[in-house]
Design a protein around this motif. Structure first.
Motif, PDB file in Angstrom:
ATOM      1  N   TRP A 155       0.883  -1.166   0.000  1.00 17.12           N
ATOM      2  CA  TRP A 155       0.000   0.000   0.000  1.00 17.12           C
ATOM      3  C   TRP A 155       0.922   1.217   0.000  1.00 17.12           C
ATOM      4  O   TRP A 155       1.608   1.473   0.981  1.00 17.12           O
ATOM      5  CB  TRP A 155      -0.915  -0.012   1.208  1.00 17.12           C
ATOM      6  N   GLU A 179       0.757   4.586   0.113  1.00 16.26           N
ATOM      7  CA  GLU A 179       0.668   5.639   1.124  1.00 16.26           C
ATOM      8  C   GLU A 179       1.186   5.142   2.483  1.00 16.26           C
ATOM      9  O   GLU A 179       1.916   5.853   3.187  1.00 16.26           O
ATOM     10  CB  GLU A 179      -0.782   6.102   1.269  1.00 16.26           C
ATOM     11  N   TYR A 180       0.826   3.945   2.819  1.00 14.17           N
ATOM     12  CA  TYR A 180       1.234   3.328   4.080  1.00 14.17           C
ATOM     13  C   TYR A 180       2.747   3.161   4.127  1.00 14.17           C
ATOM     14  O   TYR A 180       3.408   3.520   5.114  1.00 14.17           O
ATOM     15  CB  TYR A 180       0.510   1.986   4.169  1.00 14.17           C
ATOM     16  N   ALA A 194       4.574   6.544   4.419  1.00 11.94           N
ATOM     17  CA  ALA A 194       4.459   7.090   5.768  1.00 11.94           C
ATOM     18  C   ALA A 194       5.387   6.356   6.727  1.00 11.94           C
ATOM     19  O   ALA A 194       6.041   6.981   7.585  1.00 11.94           O
ATOM     20  CB  ALA A 194       3.018   7.009   6.250  1.00 11.94           C
ATOM     21  N   ARG A 232      -5.561  -1.170   9.297  1.00 16.86           N
ATOM     22  CA  ARG A 232      -4.473  -0.601   8.509  1.00 16.86           C
ATOM     23  C   ARG A 232      -4.661   0.897   8.315  1.00 16.86           C
ATOM     24  O   ARG A 232      -3.706   1.666   8.368  1.00 16.86           O
ATOM     25  CB  ARG A 232      -4.400  -1.296   7.137  1.00 16.86           C
ATOM     26  N   GLN A 233      -5.883   1.328   8.087  1.00 14.14           N
ATOM     27  CA  GLN A 233      -6.146   2.757   7.914  1.00 14.14           C
ATOM     28  C   GLN A 233      -5.821   3.509   9.201  1.00 14.14           C
ATOM     29  O   GLN A 233      -5.254   4.610   9.158  1.00 14.14           O
ATOM     30  CB  GLN A 233      -7.605   2.987   7.533  1.00 14.14           C
ATOM     31  N   GLN A 286      -3.571   2.617  11.279  1.00 12.41           N
ATOM     32  CA  GLN A 286      -2.111   2.640  11.369  1.00 12.41           C
ATOM     33  C   GLN A 286      -1.535   3.742  10.479  1.00 12.41           C
ATOM     34  O   GLN A 286      -0.574   4.423  10.869  1.00 12.41           O
ATOM     35  CB  GLN A 286      -1.544   1.275  10.974  1.00 12.41           C
ATOM     36  N   VAL A 287      -2.101   3.942   9.302  1.00 15.62           N
ATOM     37  CA  VAL A 287      -1.652   5.034   8.438  1.00 15.62           C
ATOM     38  C   VAL A 287      -1.858   6.375   9.137  1.00 15.62           C
ATOM     39  O   VAL A 287      -0.968   7.241   9.145  1.00 15.62           O
ATOM     40  CB  VAL A 287      -2.409   5.014   7.085  1.00 15.62           C
ATOM     41  N   SER A 288      -3.024   6.546   9.736  1.00 16.32           N
ATOM     42  CA  SER A 288      -3.309   7.800  10.451  1.00 16.32           C
ATOM     43  C   SER A 288      -2.321   8.004  11.588  1.00 16.32           C
ATOM     44  O   SER A 288      -1.841   9.125  11.817  1.00 16.32           O
ATOM     45  CB  SER A 288      -4.740   7.778  10.994  1.00 16.32           C
TER      46      SER A 288
END
Length: 332
Positions: free
Chosen positions: A192, A194-195, A198, A317-318, A320-322
């Motif tokens: 992913w 973006e992930y 980051a 997962r979202q 974790q991205v945040s």
């Protein structure tokens, strides 16, 4: 690792089943003791567990707790035995006494075990004052055998082998640990962009900003023994004493604040009361103004462990991205 749980059912039957105890376990029980019962007991995500009732040579009885695993079982069982042994040396009343680990003599598939005292316990949240005092006692009184960060043997967080080789630099040690869990998570849940971008920013920028100062400017950082997976499912109340107990350790010598990282996860029941009580026993490392940022950074590893152990949850997962993006906003 569903294969471990399913295949080990061939060695230990379903909950409530009585079974013959393997000779390798019998051999580490007290001399001249006699096994009266051996029943599957409790639940575990990656292993099978049992309670053993033994009659000792003096006629009294004693109970033991047995944990078994197949695939990857040697690292898991040896690692847990050594983790629990190190904790037991420091605060015996806080940990079930560990006795042995080994390999079943007659088992197909190959099965390894860990044996400790059985404690009749209630899975309730421990009193913050007592619990945090015991935890701080371990952190304060422990001494790394090498003076470095790491552990004496490989061990696992859940089913995941941890990168725990000795290192004089906490920043270097934690980076290797976090990256290894991230790479495992990517291998399981997929790429992913973006992930991954980051995460790379956190590794290249945030970790040095937050962890290098701990060992800079004349500061020293003591490697402290940590339990390594301290959440409500690995704590309970000893019904015979009313005292808190911990188990399922994945210990190593770390920055003591690392222990608190899992408490920052939103689904964990440890919260503000426990943070406050812990800080009454051990003040934040310098620079103190970065304490909250450091604990938030450490929480990333525990999130990754959850994402590896229970894959396929997009919302985790979202989150974790945040958190990765938020972690980049550090207090410098």
């Amino acid at each position: 690792m569903p294969e471990t749980q399913s295949s080990v059912r061939e060695v230990i039957p379903d909950i409530g089943g009585n079974f013959a105890l393997d000779e390798a376990v019998v051999a580490v029980l007290p001399p001249d003791s006699r096994v009266l019962e051996c029943n599957s007991f409790g639940t575990s995500a990656w292993t099978r567990t049992a309670r053993i009732l033994v009659q000792l040579s003096d006629g009294s009885s004693k109970q033991y707790f047995l944990k078994c695993a197949t695939e990857g079982g040697a690292v898991m069982m040896e690692g847990e035995f050594n983790s629990m042994s190190e904790l037991y040396k420091l605060v015996p009343s806080f940990v079930p006494r560990p006795h042995a680990w080994g390999r079943f003599e007659r088992a197909d598939p190959v099965t390894h075990f860990f044996l400790c005292d059985f404690i009749d316990m209630e899975n309730e949240m421990p009193d913050p004052v007592t619990f945090c005092a015991r935890l701080a006692e371990i952190h304060v009184n422990s001494q790394s055998p090498t003076g470095q960060f790491g552990f004496v043997v490989p061990n696992c967080h859940g089913k995941i082998v941890q990168a725990n080789d000795w290192d004089t630099s906490w920043r270097s040690f934690f980076t290797k640990l976090l990256v290894s869990f991230f790479q495992t998570e990517i291998g399981i849940n997929g790429h992913w962009q973006e992930y991954e971008q980051a995460f790379e920013a956190v590794v290249s920028t945030v970790i040095p900003q937050l962890l290098d100062p701990l060992q800079a400017g004349g500061r020293t950082l003591k490697p402290c023994l940590v339990h390594g997976d301290l959440w409500e499912e690995n704590t309970a109340i000893d019904l015979s004493t009313g005292n808190p107990v911990v188990f399922d350790a994945s210990a190593f010598y770390a920055h003591n604040e690392y222990e608190l990282g899992t408490w920052r996860r939103e689904t964990i029941k440890f919260g503000r009361l426990h943070f406050n009580q812990y800080l009454r026993n051990i003040r934040p490392s310098e620079p103190a103004e970065q304490w909250d940022d450091r604990v938030r950074l450490y929480s990333l590893k525990f999130n990754l462990a959850h994402m590896i152990g229970w894959p396929g949850a997009p919302f985790v997962r979202q989150e974790q991205v945040s958190l990765l993006l938020d972690t980049r906003k550090v207090n410098r």
